[in-house]
Enzyme design. Structure first.
Site, PDB file in Angstrom:
ATOM      1  N   ARG A  45     -11.271  -2.772   4.059  1.00 24.18           N
ATOM      2  CA  ARG A  45     -10.257  -3.717   4.550  1.00 24.18           C
ATOM      3  C   ARG A  45     -10.784  -5.152   4.467  1.00 24.18           C
ATOM      4  NH1 ARG A  45      -4.905  -2.823   6.118  1.00 24.18           N
ATOM      5  NH2 ARG A  45      -4.682  -0.612   5.652  1.00 24.18           N
ATOM      6  N   ASN A  71      -8.030  -3.229  -4.691  1.00 20.58           N
ATOM      7  CA  ASN A  71      -8.030  -4.672  -4.943  1.00 20.58           C
ATOM      8  C   ASN A  71      -9.401  -5.300  -4.767  1.00 20.58           C
ATOM      9  OD1 ASN A  71      -5.554  -5.879  -5.690  1.00 20.58           O
ATOM     10  ND2 ASN A  71      -4.684  -5.317  -3.716  1.00 20.58           N
ATOM     11  N   ARG A 124       8.829  -4.840  -7.772  1.00 20.09           N
ATOM     12  CA  ARG A 124       9.466  -5.661  -6.721  1.00 20.09           C
ATOM     13  C   ARG A 124      10.403  -6.682  -7.372  1.00 20.09           C
ATOM     14  NH1 ARG A 124       4.076  -6.224  -3.144  1.00 20.09           N
ATOM     15  NH2 ARG A 124       4.475  -4.559  -1.622  1.00 20.09           N
ATOM     16  N   HIS A 171      -2.789  -9.705 -11.045  1.00 22.20           N
ATOM     17  CA  HIS A 171      -1.992  -9.103  -9.962  1.00 22.20           C
ATOM     18  C   HIS A 171      -2.072  -9.988  -8.727  1.00 22.20           C
ATOM     19  CE1 HIS A 171      -0.527  -6.547  -6.825  1.00 22.20           C
ATOM     20  NE2 HIS A 171      -1.692  -6.594  -6.225  1.00 22.20           N
ATOM     21  N   ASP A 192     -12.615  11.282  -0.150  1.00 22.93           N
ATOM     22  CA  ASP A 192     -12.716  10.096   0.693  1.00 22.93           C
ATOM     23  C   ASP A 192     -14.115  10.091   1.305  1.00 22.93           C
ATOM     24  OD1 ASP A 192     -10.306   8.177   2.119  1.00 22.93           O
ATOM     25  OD2 ASP A 192     -12.218   8.323   3.182  1.00 22.93           O
ATOM     26  N   ALA A 193     -14.383   9.070   2.124  1.00 25.34           N
ATOM     27  CA  ALA A 193     -15.689   9.015   2.803  1.00 25.34           C
ATOM     28  C   ALA A 193     -15.589   9.555   4.225  1.00 25.34           C
ATOM     29  CB  ALA A 193     -16.194   7.575   2.823  1.00 25.34           C
ATOM     30  N   THR A 234       0.892  -1.725   2.752  1.00 25.72           N
ATOM     31  CA  THR A 234       2.008  -1.326   1.874  1.00 25.72           C
ATOM     32  C   THR A 234       1.680   0.058   1.345  1.00 25.72           C
ATOM     33  OG1 THR A 234       0.847  -2.499   0.121  1.00 25.72           O
ATOM     34  CG2 THR A 234       2.718  -3.607   1.119  1.00 25.72           C
ATOM     35  N   ASP A 236     -13.075  13.992   8.383  1.00 21.81           N
ATOM     36  CA  ASP A 236     -11.967  14.492   9.230  1.00 21.81           C
ATOM     37  C   ASP A 236     -10.620  14.036   8.667  1.00 21.81           C
ATOM     38  OD1 ASP A 236     -13.658  14.223  12.487  1.00 21.81           O
ATOM     39  OD2 ASP A 236     -13.922  15.561  10.753  1.00 21.81           O
ATOM     40  N   LYS A 237     -10.548  12.750   8.292  1.00 24.56           N
ATOM     41  CA  LYS A 237      -9.307  12.202   7.720  1.00 24.56           C
ATOM     42  C   LYS A 237      -8.942  12.994   6.474  1.00 24.56           C
ATOM     43  CE  LYS A 237      -6.490   8.703   6.277  1.00 24.56           C
ATOM     44  NZ  LYS A 237      -5.079   8.601   6.704  1.00 24.56           N
TER      45      LYS A 237
HETATM   46  N1  LIG Z   1      -2.839  -2.935  -6.795  1.00 23.68           N
HETATM   47  C1  LIG Z   1      -1.829  -3.026  -5.934  1.00 23.68           C
HETATM   48  O1  LIG Z   1      -0.685  -3.357  -6.254  1.00 23.68           O
HETATM   49  C2  LIG Z   1      -2.105  -2.646  -4.486  1.00 23.68           C
HETATM   50  C3  LIG Z   1      -1.056  -2.529  -3.565  1.00 23.68           C
HETATM   51  C4  LIG Z   1      -1.367  -2.144  -2.262  1.00 23.68           C
HETATM   52  C5  LIG Z   1      -2.690  -1.916  -1.898  1.00 23.68           C
HETATM   53  N2  LIG Z   1      -3.666  -2.074  -2.839  1.00 23.68           N
HETATM   54  C6  LIG Z   1      -5.074  -1.851  -2.526  1.00 23.68           C
HETATM   55  O2  LIG Z   1      -5.326  -0.461  -2.361  1.00 23.68           O
HETATM   56  C7  LIG Z   1      -6.499  -0.312  -1.563  1.00 23.68           C
HETATM   57  C8  LIG Z   1      -6.245   0.716  -0.495  1.00 23.68           C
HETATM   58  O3  LIG Z   1      -5.286   0.213   0.413  1.00 23.68           O
HETATM   59  P1  LIG Z   1      -4.962   1.104   1.692  1.00 23.68           P
HETATM   60  O4  LIG Z   1      -3.879   0.418   2.455  1.00 23.68           O
HETATM   61  O5  LIG Z   1      -4.753   2.525   1.279  1.00 23.68           O
HETATM   62  O6  LIG Z   1      -6.347   1.009   2.506  1.00 23.68           O
HETATM   63  P2  LIG Z   1      -6.874   2.065   3.594  1.00 23.68           P
HETATM   64  O7  LIG Z   1      -7.938   1.349   4.357  1.00 23.68           O
HETATM   65  O8  LIG Z   1      -5.721   2.676   4.308  1.00 23.68           O
HETATM   66  O9  LIG Z   1      -7.533   3.242   2.708  1.00 23.68           O
HETATM   67  C9  LIG Z   1      -8.722   3.036   2.026  1.00 23.68           C
HETATM   68  C10 LIG Z   1      -9.429   4.391   2.015  1.00 23.68           C
HETATM   69  O10 LIG Z   1     -10.620   4.277   1.228  1.00 23.68           O
HETATM   70  C11 LIG Z   1     -11.581   5.106   1.849  1.00 23.68           C
HETATM   71  N3  LIG Z   1     -12.940   4.794   1.401  1.00 23.68           N
HETATM   72  C12 LIG Z   1     -13.737   3.770   1.821  1.00 23.68           C
HETATM   73  N4  LIG Z   1     -14.931   3.870   1.214  1.00 23.68           N
HETATM   74  C13 LIG Z   1     -14.885   4.952   0.407  1.00 23.68           C
HETATM   75  C14 LIG Z   1     -15.807   5.570  -0.495  1.00 23.68           C
HETATM   76  N5  LIG Z   1     -17.033   5.068  -0.673  1.00 23.68           N
HETATM   77  N6  LIG Z   1     -15.409   6.683  -1.158  1.00 23.68           N
HETATM   78  C15 LIG Z   1     -14.171   7.188  -1.000  1.00 23.68           C
HETATM   79  N7  LIG Z   1     -13.247   6.653  -0.167  1.00 23.68           N
HETATM   80  C16 LIG Z   1     -13.617   5.548   0.518  1.00 23.68           C
HETATM   81  C17 LIG Z   1     -11.393   4.865   3.327  1.00 23.68           C
HETATM   82  O11 LIG Z   1     -11.992   5.893   4.084  1.00 23.68           O
HETATM   83  C18 LIG Z   1      -9.872   4.845   3.430  1.00 23.68           C
HETATM   84  O12 LIG Z   1      -9.362   6.140   3.707  1.00 23.68           O
HETATM   85  C19 LIG Z   1      -6.843  -1.705  -1.031  1.00 23.68           C
HETATM   86  O13 LIG Z   1      -7.850  -2.281  -1.847  1.00 23.68           O
HETATM   87  C20 LIG Z   1      -5.531  -2.480  -1.232  1.00 23.68           C
HETATM   88  O14 LIG Z   1      -5.710  -3.874  -1.386  1.00 23.68           O
HETATM   89  C21 LIG Z   1      -3.408  -2.428  -4.112  1.00 23.68           C
HETATM   90  O1  LIG Z   2       1.706  -5.427  -1.347  1.00 18.94           O
HETATM   91  C1  LIG Z   2       0.488  -5.627  -1.330  1.00 18.94           C
HETATM   92  N1  LIG Z   2      -0.290  -5.385  -0.228  1.00 18.94           N
HETATM   93  C2  LIG Z   2      -1.633  -5.905  -0.161  1.00 18.94           C
HETATM   94  C3  LIG Z   2      -2.364  -5.283   0.959  1.00 18.94           C
HETATM   95  C4  LIG Z   2      -2.283  -3.946   1.257  1.00 18.94           C
HETATM   96  C5  LIG Z   2      -3.074  -3.558   2.322  1.00 18.94           C
HETATM   97  S1  LIG Z   2      -3.893  -4.911   2.928  1.00 18.94           S
HETATM   98  C6  LIG Z   2      -3.200  -5.976   1.767  1.00 18.94           C
HETATM   99  C7  LIG Z   2      -1.562  -7.395  -0.009  1.00 18.94           C
HETATM  100  C8  LIG Z   2      -0.465  -7.979   0.594  1.00 18.94           C
HETATM  101  C9  LIG Z   2      -0.453  -9.357   0.706  1.00 18.94           C
HETATM  102  C10 LIG Z   2      -1.505 -10.099   0.202  1.00 18.94           C
HETATM  103  C11 LIG Z   2      -2.577  -9.418  -0.377  1.00 18.94           C
HETATM  104  N2  LIG Z   2      -3.586 -10.160  -0.886  1.00 18.94           N
HETATM  105  C12 LIG Z   2      -4.685  -9.623  -1.495  1.00 18.94           C
HETATM  106  C13 LIG Z   2      -5.819  -9.428  -0.747  1.00 18.94           C
HETATM  107  C14 LIG Z   2      -6.983  -9.027  -1.406  1.00 18.94           C
HETATM  108  C15 LIG Z   2      -6.957  -8.781  -2.750  1.00 18.94           C
HETATM  109  F1  LIG Z   2      -8.095  -8.412  -3.383  1.00 18.94           F
HETATM  110  C16 LIG Z   2      -5.787  -8.933  -3.480  1.00 18.94           C
HETATM  111  C17 LIG Z   2      -4.610  -9.310  -2.842  1.00 18.94           C
HETATM  112  N3  LIG Z   2      -2.595  -8.061  -0.485  1.00 18.94           N
HETATM  113  C18 LIG Z   2      -2.344  -5.546  -1.441  1.00 18.94           C
HETATM  114  C19 LIG Z   2      -1.538  -5.965  -2.620  1.00 18.94           C
HETATM  115  O2  LIG Z   2      -2.171  -6.219  -3.749  1.00 18.94           O
HETATM  116  C20 LIG Z   2      -0.164  -5.976  -2.533  1.00 18.94           C
HETATM  117  S2  LIG Z   2       0.806  -6.397  -3.896  1.00 18.94           S
HETATM  118  C21 LIG Z   2       0.855  -8.169  -3.878  1.00 18.94           C
HETATM  119  C22 LIG Z   2      -0.026  -8.909  -3.109  1.00 18.94           C
HETATM  120  C23 LIG Z   2       0.064 -10.318  -3.118  1.00 18.94           C
HETATM  121  C24 LIG Z   2       1.029 -10.942  -3.923  1.00 18.94           C
HETATM  122  C25 LIG Z   2       1.904 -10.186  -4.680  1.00 18.94           C
HETATM  123  C26 LIG Z   2       1.810  -8.802  -4.665  1.00 18.94           C
HETATM  124 CL1  LIG Z   2       2.895  -7.839  -5.624  1.00 18.94          CL
END
Ligand SMILES: NC(=O)c1ccc[n+]([C@@H]2O[C@H](COP(=O)([O-])OP(=O)(O)OC[C@H]3O[C@@H](n4cnc5c(N)ncnc54)[C@H](O)[C@@H]3O)[C@@H](O)[C@H]2O)c1
Ligand SMILES: O=C1N[C@](c2ccsc2)(c2cccc(Nc3ccc(F)cc3)n2)CC(O)=C1Sc1ccccc1Cl
Length: 332
Positions: free
Chosen positions: A98, A137, A168, A192, A51-52, A247, A55-56
């Protein structure tokens, strides 16, 4: 004197079991849900966390290590230095910034692209034979970015894509029919998130194709129910975010299921983001979209040739066009 004394004439191990190593980049909500599922399901001999935030990172590593008495033995390491990912079989990227309130998807993409420029090259340097699994994402475009930055063959770069969307969808159908979700086959494909495509003809419950069942039973309203369930897949993502702010559990289990299929060469079919050019008349450029793909130890083994309706094929082509337009604005 070693703590354990070997028995007399013990033979050295004839062949050591293949050592499996997984790296997770990003130890946030998603990364840690994936990490703990990997440990619980005994999917790796070694887990490396990057991670970046130092501490985390150390805190999460220690907290997982302290669970060792309850878990299969797994070597857990963490560092800001990518050298600890060396020799990984699978690298899972969940790092991301974020989305700020009101921030456009394109701006979020540009910020995550900047992260990927710093993340993908060291992963490739230390694990040139690994498989990259992108979760961050917008996952389809970032999987394309990871592919371009890595120089890997496309079978070794996969996005979690609509794997979560589909899980889901399966839960909601199972809940509606009061059946185990593991007996519900249902594929959501394409982009997605908000614009995903439900493959209605792919839905089967206990081996019974639902659409043909509904037609035979002349239950028209159920098709509308299925369409509402697809809408609920999207709505539930927003509901979870509004309720808990992120999520983690469903995405954690869904990505761990991909890791199991890949690392144990299960040759199962998952809806994941793959290089879709050439399938279903998707042309015009290199684009990653989710399609039902067979996965194994070398990554994507193939894409199933399911029948698509004209509407489904059209929606996939529209998604491809949208993604290609976004990609054309990127400087990777
Ligand atoms: N594809 C999906 O279905 C899906 C579902 C849920 C979330 N997501 C995506 O997953 C990603 C993470 O979500 P999250 O809730 O865990 O976010 P989060 O903010 O909790 O975690 C992101 C982590 O990335 C780390 N980070 C930032 N820059 C970095 C770097 N240069 N090198 C290494 N680590 C770095 C941060 O320190 C943080 O710990 C988001 O983009 C979210 O949209 C995708
Ligand atoms: O369960 C989620 N949670 C996220 C999330 C997790 C932490 S912050 C946001 C979510 C939740 C709701 C909307 C949304 N939109 C979004 C934002 C930026 C992107 F690049 C892509 C998607 N993303 C990230 C994500 O991709 C999911 S699945 C998801 C999202 C939107 C519609 C259908 C599904 Cl199945």
């Amino acid at each position: 004197q070693a703590f354990f004394k070997p028995i007399q004439n013990a033979a050295p191990p004839s062949s050591t079991k293949r050592h499996t190593k997984i790296s997770v980049v990003g130890v946030g909500n998603v990364g840690m849900a994936i990490a703990q599922t990997i440990l619980t399901q005994d999917l790796a001999d070694e887990l490396a966390l990057v991670d970046a935030k130092a501490d985390k990172l150390r805190g999460e590593m220690l907290d997982l290590q302290h669970a060792a008495a309850f878990l299969p033995r797994t070597k857990i390491q963490a560092s800001l230095d990518y050298s600890i990912t060396s020799g990984s079989d699978l690298c899972i990227i969940t790092a991301g910034v974020r989305q700020n309130p009101g921030e456009t998807r394109l701006n979020l993409l540009e910020r995550n692209l900047a992260l990927f420029r710093n993340i993908v090259p060291p992963l490739v340097k230390y694990s040139p034979d690994s498989i990259l699994l992108v979760v961050s994402n917008p996952v389809d475009v970032l999987t394309y970015v990871a592919w371009k930055l890595s120089g890997f063959p496309p079978n070794r770069v996969i996005g979690s894509g609509t794997n979560l969307d589909s899980s889901r969808f399966r839960f909601l159908i199972a809940d509606h029919l009061d059946v185990n979700a593991q007996d519900v086959q249902a594929y959501i494909v394409g982009e997605h998130g908000d614009s995903s495509v439900a493959l209605w003809s792919s839905i089967s419950v206990g081996g019974v194709p639902v659409l043909s069942f509904l037609k035979r039973q002349q239950i028209a309203y159920e098709k509308e129910t299925l369409e509402n369930i697809h809408k609920e897949v999207v709505q539930s993502a927003y509901e979870v975010i509004n309720l808990k702010g992120y999520t983690s559990w469903a995405i954690g289990y869904s990505v761990a299921s991909l890791a199991r299929t890949i690392l144990r060469d299960q040759r199962r079919v998952h809806p994941v983001s793959v290089l879709a050019k050439g399938f279903y008349e998707i042309e015009g450029g290199d684009v990653f979209l989710s399609l039902p793909a067979q996965l194994g130890r070398s990554g994507v083994l193939g894409v199933t040739n399911v029948h698509l309706t004209d509407e489904e094929a059209g929606q996939l082509k529209d998604s491809a066009k949208t993604i290609l337009e976004v990609q054309s604005q990127l400087k990777i």
